[in-house]
Design an enzyme around this catalytic site. Structure first.
Site, PDB file in Angstrom:
ATOM      1  CB  ALA A 106       9.825  13.955   1.492  1.00 50.79           C
TER       2      ALA A 106
ATOM      3  CD  GLU B 135      12.609   1.243  -5.613  1.00 52.21           C
ATOM      4  OE1 GLU B 135      12.953   1.489  -6.782  1.00 52.21           O
ATOM      5  OE2 GLU B 135      13.322   1.475  -4.632  1.00 52.21           O
ATOM      6  N   GLY B 136       8.064   4.324  -6.283  1.00 56.41           N
ATOM      7  CA  GLY B 136       7.387   5.192  -7.254  1.00 56.41           C
ATOM      8  C   GLY B 136       6.012   4.647  -7.590  1.00 56.41           C
TER       9      GLY B 136
ATOM     10  CB  CYS C 136      15.647   5.537   6.503  1.00 52.57           C
ATOM     11  SG  CYS C 136      15.849   4.087   7.546  1.00 52.57           S
TER      12      CYS C 136
ATOM     13  CB  SER D   8      16.994  15.115  -5.082  1.00 50.35           C
ATOM     14  OG  SER D   8      17.114  15.399  -6.444  1.00 50.35           O
TER      15      SER D   8
ATOM     16  CD1 TRP E  98       5.982   6.121   3.631  1.00 46.62           C
ATOM     17  CD2 TRP E  98       4.758   4.540   4.620  1.00 46.62           C
ATOM     18  NE1 TRP E  98       4.706   6.581   3.726  1.00 46.62           N
ATOM     19  CE2 TRP E  98       3.925   5.629   4.324  1.00 46.62           C
ATOM     20  CE3 TRP E  98       4.204   3.419   5.243  1.00 46.62           C
ATOM     21  CZ2 TRP E  98       2.567   5.638   4.630  1.00 46.62           C
ATOM     22  CZ3 TRP E  98       2.857   3.432   5.558  1.00 46.62           C
ATOM     23  CH2 TRP E  98       2.064   4.532   5.245  1.00 46.62           C
TER      24      TRP E  98
ATOM     25  NE  ARG F  60     -16.902 -24.953  -7.131  1.00 39.34           N
ATOM     26  CZ  ARG F  60     -17.701 -25.377  -6.166  1.00 39.34           C
ATOM     27  NH1 ARG F  60     -17.400 -26.477  -5.478  1.00 39.34           N
ATOM     28  NH2 ARG F  60     -18.814 -24.717  -5.875  1.00 39.34           N
TER      29      ARG F  60
ATOM     30  CD  GLN G  37     -15.590 -12.594  -9.668  1.00 37.68           C
ATOM     31  OE1 GLN G  37     -15.252 -11.877  -8.726  1.00 37.68           O
ATOM     32  NE2 GLN G  37     -16.840 -12.952  -9.877  1.00 37.68           N
TER      33      GLN G  37
ATOM     34  NE  ARG H 164      10.823   4.082 -10.343  1.00 34.12           N
ATOM     35  CZ  ARG H 164      10.774   5.387 -10.513  1.00 34.12           C
ATOM     36  NH1 ARG H 164      10.842   5.890 -11.723  1.00 34.12           N
ATOM     37  NH2 ARG H 164      10.654   6.192  -9.487  1.00 34.12           N
TER      38      ARG H 164
HETATM   39  C1  LIG Z   1       5.087  -1.267   2.590  1.00 35.16           C
HETATM   40  C2  LIG Z   1       5.948  -0.114   2.181  1.00 35.16           C
HETATM   41  C3  LIG Z   1       7.330  -0.248   2.230  1.00 35.16           C
HETATM   42  C4  LIG Z   1       8.148   0.834   1.891  1.00 35.16           C
HETATM   43  N1  LIG Z   1       9.513   0.710   2.031  1.00 35.16           N
HETATM   44  C5  LIG Z   1      10.277   1.837   1.928  1.00 35.16           C
HETATM   45  C6  LIG Z   1      11.661   1.789   2.281  1.00 35.16           C
HETATM   46  O1  LIG Z   1      12.206   0.744   2.649  1.00 35.16           O
HETATM   47  N2  LIG Z   1      12.361   2.952   2.256  1.00 35.16           N
HETATM   48  C7  LIG Z   1      11.800   4.131   1.862  1.00 35.16           C
HETATM   49  O2  LIG Z   1      12.494   5.144   1.859  1.00 35.16           O
HETATM   50  N3  LIG Z   1      10.494   4.192   1.487  1.00 35.16           N
HETATM   51  C8  LIG Z   1       9.718   3.076   1.524  1.00 35.16           C
HETATM   52  N4  LIG Z   1       8.378   3.141   1.190  1.00 35.16           N
HETATM   53  C9  LIG Z   1       7.794   4.414   0.783  1.00 35.16           C
HETATM   54  C10 LIG Z   1       7.256   4.451  -0.628  1.00 35.16           C
HETATM   55  O3  LIG Z   1       8.294   4.508  -1.553  1.00 35.16           O
HETATM   56  C11 LIG Z   1       6.279   5.642  -0.722  1.00 35.16           C
HETATM   57  O4  LIG Z   1       5.113   5.258  -0.008  1.00 35.16           O
HETATM   58  C12 LIG Z   1       5.937   6.022  -2.137  1.00 35.16           C
HETATM   59  O5  LIG Z   1       7.041   6.602  -2.756  1.00 35.16           O
HETATM   60  C13 LIG Z   1       4.753   6.984  -2.216  1.00 35.16           C
HETATM   61  O6  LIG Z   1       4.901   8.056  -1.353  1.00 35.16           O
HETATM   62  P1  LIG Z   1       3.679   8.467  -0.393  1.00 35.16           P
HETATM   63  O7  LIG Z   1       3.217   7.239   0.299  1.00 35.16           O
HETATM   64  O8  LIG Z   1       4.108   9.605   0.455  1.00 35.16           O
HETATM   65  O9  LIG Z   1       2.522   8.923  -1.362  1.00 35.16           O
HETATM   66  P2  LIG Z   1       2.304  10.387  -1.990  1.00 35.16           P
HETATM   67  O10 LIG Z   1       3.544  10.841  -2.652  1.00 35.16           O
HETATM   68  O11 LIG Z   1       1.707  11.273  -0.956  1.00 35.16           O
HETATM   69  O12 LIG Z   1       1.208  10.082  -3.085  1.00 35.16           O
HETATM   70  C14 LIG Z   1      -0.180   9.984  -2.796  1.00 35.16           C
HETATM   71  C15 LIG Z   1      -0.936   9.842  -4.108  1.00 35.16           C
HETATM   72  O13 LIG Z   1      -0.726  11.012  -4.919  1.00 35.16           O
HETATM   73  C16 LIG Z   1      -0.203  10.662  -6.174  1.00 35.16           C
HETATM   74  N5  LIG Z   1       0.724  11.678  -6.651  1.00 35.16           N
HETATM   75  C17 LIG Z   1       1.729  12.287  -5.977  1.00 35.16           C
HETATM   76  N6  LIG Z   1       2.389  13.156  -6.775  1.00 35.16           N
HETATM   77  C18 LIG Z   1       1.808  13.079  -7.986  1.00 35.16           C
HETATM   78  C19 LIG Z   1       2.027  13.718  -9.230  1.00 35.16           C
HETATM   79  N7  LIG Z   1       3.002  14.597  -9.391  1.00 35.16           N
HETATM   80  N8  LIG Z   1       1.214  13.387 -10.264  1.00 35.16           N
HETATM   81  C20 LIG Z   1       0.212  12.484 -10.111  1.00 35.16           C
HETATM   82  N9  LIG Z   1      -0.042  11.850  -8.957  1.00 35.16           N
HETATM   83  C21 LIG Z   1       0.746  12.140  -7.909  1.00 35.16           C
HETATM   84  C22 LIG Z   1       0.515   9.334  -5.935  1.00 35.16           C
HETATM   85  O14 LIG Z   1       0.667   8.612  -7.137  1.00 35.16           O
HETATM   86  C23 LIG Z   1      -0.434   8.658  -4.963  1.00 35.16           C
HETATM   87  O15 LIG Z   1      -1.487   8.068  -5.642  1.00 35.16           O
HETATM   88  C24 LIG Z   1       7.555   2.049   1.477  1.00 35.16           C
HETATM   89  C25 LIG Z   1       6.168   2.159   1.414  1.00 35.16           C
HETATM   90  C26 LIG Z   1       5.358   1.113   1.773  1.00 35.16           C
HETATM   91  C27 LIG Z   1       3.864   1.303   1.754  1.00 35.16           C
END
Ligand SMILES: Cc1cc2nc3c(=O)[nH]c(=O)nc-3n(C[C@H](O)[C@H](O)[C@H](O)COP(=O)(O)OP(=O)(O)OC[C@H]3O[C@@H](n4cnc5c(N)ncnc54)[C@H](O)[C@@H]3O)c2cc1C
Length: 408
Positions: free
Chosen positions: A134, A388-389, A128, A184, A162, A292, A361, A267
């Site tokens: 964040a 993971e980013g 978590c 961090s 998440w 097909r 498609q 990654r």
């Molecule tokens: C199914 C699922 C499983 C997950 N599992 C885990 C888990 O086990 N543990 C855990 O800790 N997390 C987990 N995550 C979290 C996941 O790592 C985050 O969702 C991810 O890092 C993106 O963060 P966010 O959703 O807050 O998006 P945001 O950071 O809010 O981003 C929203 C949009 O803005 C863009 N953006 C943000 N900053 C920038 C920038 N500086 N430049 C350009 N574009 C930017 C992003 O690319 C994205 O398109 C999970 C997520 C999902 C959906």
């Protein structure tokens, strides 16, 4: 004579075949059911545990494969079977890696077995880190851990989101802020043992894809954990914080770059998951295009279809090569001077998204239905460009690494 080879050795081939058999015989047939149920596929995890695929020993063995190809091979095969079930099987590994990376030998020996349980009573674990405010910006994490010296306990408060396996895990690994002034580097990881009061599951998310994998919020309200649950121990934390405070005074960006480097190494594993999903969709599309018929001939006889398949296969193979390169570099200690870890995840995740869309498609109307697996694979593939980013963050890391600019 020639040392360079892209061929798997005999041991690797054997493991790959064994994993493929499990993916084809157990995972793939169960995929549609668990996608519909949107629940953790406990019986499948149990099957994996029975034959040794769900255990720390197995992943440790693959992790220490000197070529670096062990983990990518595992990920590709399991996720070829199904991404949602694949994540249910490997999700515990995220938390286990958190403990392996930061924990003492005693912590590793105590907590990791409790993360996996055993074949008769399988357990899962959750890592978590992400929070509502964040996600990409990990440094703005708010969950606090405060030390209660009198009781030698840490008190955790905050909301995580998440979290894969969040709330259903036996063991949660929670990242929290211990010093808010140093970004961090002021974070530390804690074990929250089974049944600790104050930890509860918040919302369980209803997702677009990987629906067999449980994703939920984790709420921490005055969660008290013993001092020995701080991963790495207090002494090491105090030393690390003192060093980080000094470095932050000298130049904060170096502090943040070190954290990004850690993510780089994990990654390629996500890239390998994406390769598995992309390959699965490509194979379904290839079979379909050969069988097909329209206008009196198989649709693959049309260049418009055949060229799509050629592009799909090329992208799958290119993605795998980038993943293998990054994994080999990580294992053999080669520095990621061009963010090769991020490159592999970026390319493979976007390849999976596009290849699965092309597969729909090629299957036409059938591709759009749940009678065929490619629509599920396409929904599943969307996750790879997010967790993971995100792709944007991968591009940011690559571009800044190439330009020599600070990552943050
Ligand atoms: C199914 C699922 C499983 C997950 N599992 C885990 C888990 O086990 N543990 C855990 O800790 N997390 C987990 N995550 C979290 C996941 O790592 C985050 O969702 C991810 O890092 C993106 O963060 P966010 O959703 O807050 O998006 P945001 O950071 O809010 O981003 C929203 C949009 O803005 C863009 N953006 C943000 N900053 C920038 C920038 N500086 N430049 C350009 N574009 C930017 C992003 O690319 C994205 O398109 C999970 C997520 C999902 C959906």
């Amino acid at each position: 004579m020639a040392e360079f080879t892209l061929e798997l050795n005999d041991d690797q081939k054997q493991v790959k075949e064994w994993l493929h058999g499990f993916a084809a015989d157990v995972i793939r047939p169960a995929a549609a059911e668990w996608d519909e149920r949107e629940e953790t596929p406990w019986p499948v995890i149990q099957e994996a545990a029975k034959i040794g695929i769900y255990s720390l020993d197995f992943y440790a063995q693959q992790f220490f494969d000197p070529t670096g190809l062990g983990i990518p091979m595992v990920m590709e095969e399991l996720f070829w079977g199904d991404a949602g079930i694949g994540l249910s099987i490997v999700g515990t590994g995220l938390a286990a890696v958190g403990v392996l990376a930061n924990g003492t030998e005693e912590q590793i020996g105590t907590w990791i077995p409790q993360m996996y349980g055993d074949a008769d009573d399988v357990k899962v674990a959750a890592f978590c880190s992400s929070e509502p405010d964040a996600g990409s910006d990990v440094a703005s994490m708010r969950t606090r851990a405060v030390y209660d010296e009198a009781k030698d306990e840490w008190v955790l408060n905050g909301t995580k989101t998440w979290a894969t396996n969040g709330g259903i895990a036996n063991v949660h690994v929670v990242v929290a802020v211990v010093d808010p002034d140093i970004g961090s580097k002021g974070h530390a990881s804690f074990i929250v043992p089974p049944n600790t009061p104050g930890l509860s599951q918040g919302q369980k998310f209803k997702k677009h894809g990987i629906r067999a994998s449980h994703t939920a919020e984790v709420v921490l309200e005055d969660v008290r954990v013993p001092g020995h649950c701080l991963l790495g121990g207090k002494e090491k934390l105090d030393e690390r914080l003192a060093r980080a405070r000094e470095r932050a005074k000298a130049g904060g960006e170096r502090v943040k770059n070190a954290a990004m480097a850690t993510f780089e190494a994990s990654r390629p594993a996500v890239g390998a998951m994406a390769v598995g999903t992309a390959r699965a969709a490509y194979e379904v599309a290839l079979d379909y295009a050969k069988t097909r018929s329209q206008f009196g001939r198989p649709i693959i006889d049309n260049q418009g279809v055949a060229f799509q398949l050629a592009d799909m296969r090329t992208r799958v193979d290119a993605a795998r090569l980038l993943v293998w390169r990054a994994s080999w570099m990580a294992t053999t200690g080669k520095p990621f001077t061009s963010a090769e870890g991020s490159m592999s995840k970026l390319y493979a995740s976007e390849a999976a998204r596009d290849v699965t869309a092309q597969a729909i498609q090629i299957l036409g109307g059938n591709g759009y239905t749940r009678e065929y697996p490619v629509e599920r694979m396409h929904r599943d593939a969307a996750i790879y460009t997010i967790f993971e980013g995100t792709s944007e963050i991968q591009r940011l890391v690559i571009a800044r690494t190439l330009s020599g600019m600070p990552i943050r």
